[in-house]
Design an enzyme around this catalytic site. Sequence first.
Site, PDB file in Angstrom:
ATOM      1  N   ARG A 217     -23.965  51.138 -11.208  1.00 45.49           N
ATOM      2  CA  ARG A 217     -25.096  50.642 -12.004  1.00 45.49           C
ATOM      3  C   ARG A 217     -26.357  50.715 -11.152  1.00 45.49           C
ATOM      4  O   ARG A 217     -26.413  50.127 -10.066  1.00 45.49           O
ATOM      5  CB  ARG A 217     -24.888  49.204 -12.477  1.00 45.49           C
ATOM      6  N   GLU A 233     -31.916  48.824  -6.647  1.00 42.58           N
ATOM      7  CA  GLU A 233     -30.740  49.169  -5.841  1.00 42.58           C
ATOM      8  C   GLU A 233     -29.749  49.941  -6.686  1.00 42.58           C
ATOM      9  O   GLU A 233     -29.846  49.973  -7.927  1.00 42.58           O
ATOM     10  CB  GLU A 233     -30.078  47.915  -5.256  1.00 42.58           C
ATOM     11  N   ASN A 235     -25.751  50.163  -7.316  1.00 37.66           N
ATOM     12  CA  ASN A 235     -24.504  49.455  -7.073  1.00 37.66           C
ATOM     13  C   ASN A 235     -23.321  50.400  -7.244  1.00 37.66           C
ATOM     14  O   ASN A 235     -23.139  50.970  -8.314  1.00 37.66           O
ATOM     15  CB  ASN A 235     -24.357  48.300  -8.065  1.00 37.66           C
ATOM     16  N   SER A 240     -21.182  44.565 -12.419  1.00 36.83           N
ATOM     17  CA  SER A 240     -20.677  43.571 -13.379  1.00 36.83           C
ATOM     18  C   SER A 240     -21.390  43.644 -14.722  1.00 36.83           C
ATOM     19  O   SER A 240     -22.396  44.324 -14.874  1.00 36.83           O
ATOM     20  CB  SER A 240     -20.788  42.172 -12.789  1.00 36.83           C
ATOM     21  N   LYS A 398     -27.810  49.107   1.271  1.00 37.27           N
ATOM     22  CA  LYS A 398     -29.274  49.191   1.234  1.00 37.27           C
ATOM     23  C   LYS A 398     -29.802  50.085   2.335  1.00 37.27           C
ATOM     24  O   LYS A 398     -30.814  50.770   2.173  1.00 37.27           O
ATOM     25  CB  LYS A 398     -29.859  47.786   1.335  1.00 37.27           C
ATOM     26  N   LYS A 452     -34.964  42.808   2.706  1.00 36.83           N
ATOM     27  CA  LYS A 452     -33.618  42.761   2.129  1.00 36.83           C
ATOM     28  C   LYS A 452     -32.573  42.866   3.225  1.00 36.83           C
ATOM     29  O   LYS A 452     -32.577  43.828   3.997  1.00 36.83           O
ATOM     30  CB  LYS A 452     -33.437  43.920   1.150  1.00 36.83           C
ATOM     31  N   GLU A 456     -24.239  42.472   1.200  1.00 41.11           N
ATOM     32  CA  GLU A 456     -24.050  42.670  -0.244  1.00 41.11           C
ATOM     33  C   GLU A 456     -23.900  41.319  -0.947  1.00 41.11           C
ATOM     34  O   GLU A 456     -23.683  40.304  -0.303  1.00 41.11           O
ATOM     35  CB  GLU A 456     -22.794  43.512  -0.498  1.00 41.11           C
ATOM     36  N   GLY A 457     -23.988  41.364  -2.256  1.00 34.26           N
ATOM     37  CA  GLY A 457     -23.821  40.130  -3.014  1.00 34.26           C
ATOM     38  C   GLY A 457     -25.148  39.465  -3.305  1.00 34.26           C
ATOM     39  O   GLY A 457     -25.226  38.519  -4.063  1.00 34.26           O
ATOM     40  N   ARG A 539     -31.392  42.276 -17.700  1.00 26.49           N
ATOM     41  CA  ARG A 539     -31.381  40.879 -17.280  1.00 26.49           C
ATOM     42  C   ARG A 539     -32.801  40.358 -17.233  1.00 26.49           C
ATOM     43  O   ARG A 539     -33.702  41.026 -16.715  1.00 26.49           O
ATOM     44  CB  ARG A 539     -30.734  40.724 -15.897  1.00 26.49           C
TER      45      ARG A 539
END
Lengths: 563, 563
Positions: A217, A233, A235, A240, A398, A452, A456-457, A539
């Site tokens: 994504r 970014e 993914n 998700s 990243k 950044k 991750e997460g 989102r």
Amino acid sequence: MGVGYSSCSLSLSLSYSHISCFASTTTTTTLLSSHKSTPNSSLNPPTSKFHYQKPTYTTMTAQSSSSPMFLPIQSGRVEEIKTQYHNSTKPVSDLHSLDLELIQRLVYDSLVWSSLHGLVVGDKNVQRSGTVPGVGMVHAPFALLPMSFPESQWRQACELAPIFNELVDRVSLDANFLQESLSRTKKADAFTSRLLDIHSKMLESGKKEEIRLGLHRSDYMLDEQTKLLLQIELNTISSSFPGLSCLVSELHRSILNQYKEHLGLDSRRIPGNTAVSQFAEALTKAWKEYNNPRAVVMVVVQPEERNMYDQHWLCSVLKERHDVTTIRKTLAEIEAQGVLLPDGTLLIGNQVIAVIYFRAGYAPIDYPSESEWRARELMEQSSAVKCPSISYHLTGTKKVQQELAKPNVLERFLENKEDIAKLRKCFAGLWSLDDSNTVKDAIERPEFYVMKPQREGGGNNIYGDDVRKTLLRLQVEGSEEDAAYILMQRIFPTIVPTFLMRDGICHKDHAISELGIYSAYLRNKENVIMNEQCGYLMRTKVSSSNEGGVAAGFAVLDSVYLT
Amino acid sequence: MGVGYSSCSLSLSLSYSHISCFASTTTTTTLLSSHKSTPNSSLNPPTSKFHYQKPTYTTMTAQSSSSPMFLPIQSGRVEEIKTQYHNSTKPVSDLHSLDLELIQRLVYDSLVWSSLHGLVVGDKNVQRSGTVPGVGMVHAPFALLPMSFPESQWRQACELAPIFNELVDRVSLDANFLQESLSRTKKADAFTSRLLDIHSKMLESGKKEEIRLGLHRSDYMLDEQTKLLLQIELNTISSSFPGLSCLVSELHRSILNQYKEHLGLDSRRIPGNTAVSQFAEALTKAWKEYNNPRAVVMVVVQPEERNMYDQHWLCSVLKERHDVTTIRKTLAEIEAQGVLLPDGTLLIGNQVIAVIYFRAGYAPIDYPSESEWRARELMEQSSAVKCPSISYHLTGTKKVQQELAKPNVLERFLENKEDIAKLRKCFAGLWSLDDSNTVKDAIERPEFYVMKPQREGGGNNIYGDDVRKTLLRLQVEGSEEDAAYILMQRIFPTIVPTFLMRDGICHKDHAISELGIYSAYLRNKENVIMNEQCGYLMRTKVSSSNEGGVAAGFAVLDSVYLT
């Protein structure tokens, strides 16, 4: 259907300084800047007492709904940002013209729709909601109406999907590029270091991934002033919401159809969202490539997962439409139950694993002991199709994103000049902390940068004056820690008034949006089998004063309304 | 899909004497003997601490699953009943042969299915779960597998539906019969008295219901020894679960298909359940009869309703398939907002009401003040189609049921001898407390009788030695209170081992079932427009020692497996 609404709460934020009560910056930023759900899923942040005590909100009344609903922003700093990046894009509907009764009907009907159609998550206030399905459910947070998005940039984002798929595949095959790009990060970030160790080990053993599956994504924001679509970014692990994002598109279409007369919006302008069906198709095709009809797809999950229904939707489509069985296992269970046969077959219990689909394993917290790392290595050694392989995982870091943005790097992986130009057009400014000129500028004008971390997460981005402070500290300390960060151009998306639904309550607030485009890529030794854009995730989140409209506030699932 | 099950609880009752911990007799009996959901919905009884502390259950282990799972019944009294009414009907599947892992997979998958497909109720542990949709949801209690039911008795029950529909309509037109049958009850039961007052008032004003809509449910049990299908009661108001019952049938079909190899059951033997679509069709046809395209259907609801999703399913089908809008109003809101125009048009706010569908108003608790009674009368005076009218409501009372069972009474309403014979065949023994011989017998052999109060909403039935005590007390007191009760033959259905799912936990226990057959009836001045059987509700409940297998324990939604 219309309803009696007396019990539905509708809250109005009185001032931005209160918004931070909704959710901590940490959990919120997770949703903004990351694609994963964490155990403390920010989709379901702690219920603030403000919802019940309502000292900081006024419940809408007939009076309040007829007067302007947005009070002046009180913080001077935010005022400045507002002046700089005023709202020039029209919202989906002129929210000021919607009367209270209509909003209440929209609220009630959309809550009912969510409940009946499985647009749900686990409620963090209920103990077993992350482990036992069917208990402690609450509607997923969602925007009451879809978010306007210009059609040309939408098409641009969709067109980028197969090019990024191809790029990820090519980069993943260049082991030296990955190891070199991440060589300094390896010293500063223990998690990346462990991933690189597994990567090295596979290289040494001559392990090759011939069937390669990517369910990616790519996340974008639209810069308000330049109208540029800029990538946040890419993914490559645990992307998700393919399940729930489809439902939100359906919800909005249903609402727009039902209230066509009142809203004057055309449901056909919400693009069809096929994320879940195409992800299921890609997993099925990968399963077929593995070519063992008794084998199953294994979903690697966290021990607690309140976003489990998003995953269950995908597994449900896999089973019902393709008759492919999935099993769910934690990394610890895989370590305990996994056996690798000499031919590379991975057995869990007595089941052969054809495809490993990671919905965990992307963050340090997923590896609390050596057991989990052994599980990751065991899977990587196996002949199962990994989604993602360790190489695909590393390609999504990243640091690699930043390296790919350097001049002449894309050209190492792609031949087509047009494709390269398209990718480059969506790259925001990305810099290593080696770049002393950029670091100097960021110290002087921190408001134009985001720091950044490699981690991750998500949830760890640094904004505003903290950028300056952190850069100065790193300069003084002179450690390797700077390699754990990259600097990125700060994007200022359009801020629009939005109704955000969470925990049965409607909040009206200023919000910004981030568009994620899902894509699937599958190839075997000979051919590319699938390379497609697969639906999207919109989102929307509150843009609160302390982060100047980019990082804080709570996030909800949304859909796209093409303008 | 298969799954990791470590977090799913599976409990085994150690002894029947503990079962009463699950739910109070009061709430449980509601579900057994009534068709309505109450504010303290017994579908969702208070969570017993036993679920978490588990002192009275053993979690199934490999050992326990391979040994017989039913321990000897310890109470002598129950032993006696067990000897009398042993299990002769084969359960759907030999539960002893199902291994623990398979059961855990069934449990997990069925919980997931429920969550994704809206088979949910409000969780009573969550404050707003009865007022705000989308918050505090939990899967509806359900049986893990469908319940065996002989095909001939199934067909018999279905064939009875249109005959009962016709009977209700005919009886409802005989005002004198209703008033006379209930004349003594009126003195003993204040609630029935109020209903009769409204009925009288309508008679006096010459009010006639030309469009008559009935959405009924006739409940039956199958007597173990005689194999007779015997009617428990006929519900003419608020027949609940048309929405969720359809989902349970779908759930079971899905599970049977998915586990065909393991279970060896044929999903086609679960009858298709069309309750929700046919109820929606009947409401739509009634709405069309009213003939005002701007008018809406009003659902009369309780202020708190944790079974709201069952209702929402019906309204959702009404809107999406028939484009008929519903509004939800409490009796208090109707009193406050309702206006009756001179021509009989009922307005709520500015909306014309075409059809009034009662999902409240059947129990005294629904009328806490005179306001609610005024609302009921206002509606009855209106030209809206009432489902049910006051006459239909009275026709469904237990006293009328008992009167209809007297010799030569059915003949007053129906001509067709075959129809009369069919109805009579399903009548259990029903007696007034005027019948001194029966009362004498019931005092001597109370175990063969149930005392049923006139009160609607269930939960007040009297069993066992309490029958004797209550009858003796009434004889001593010599009051009119005896007119508030009827006596009914006690039915002893087959007791079968069953897996019951509640609150994410699987309980294996002995259980009995009750079959409800939904039916819809609609006519106008000239013609019968609809007279159909419309799907079914199977409810299965734990048969616990203290009530000898009939009244206590907790109830779950189930489906029929034809044998």
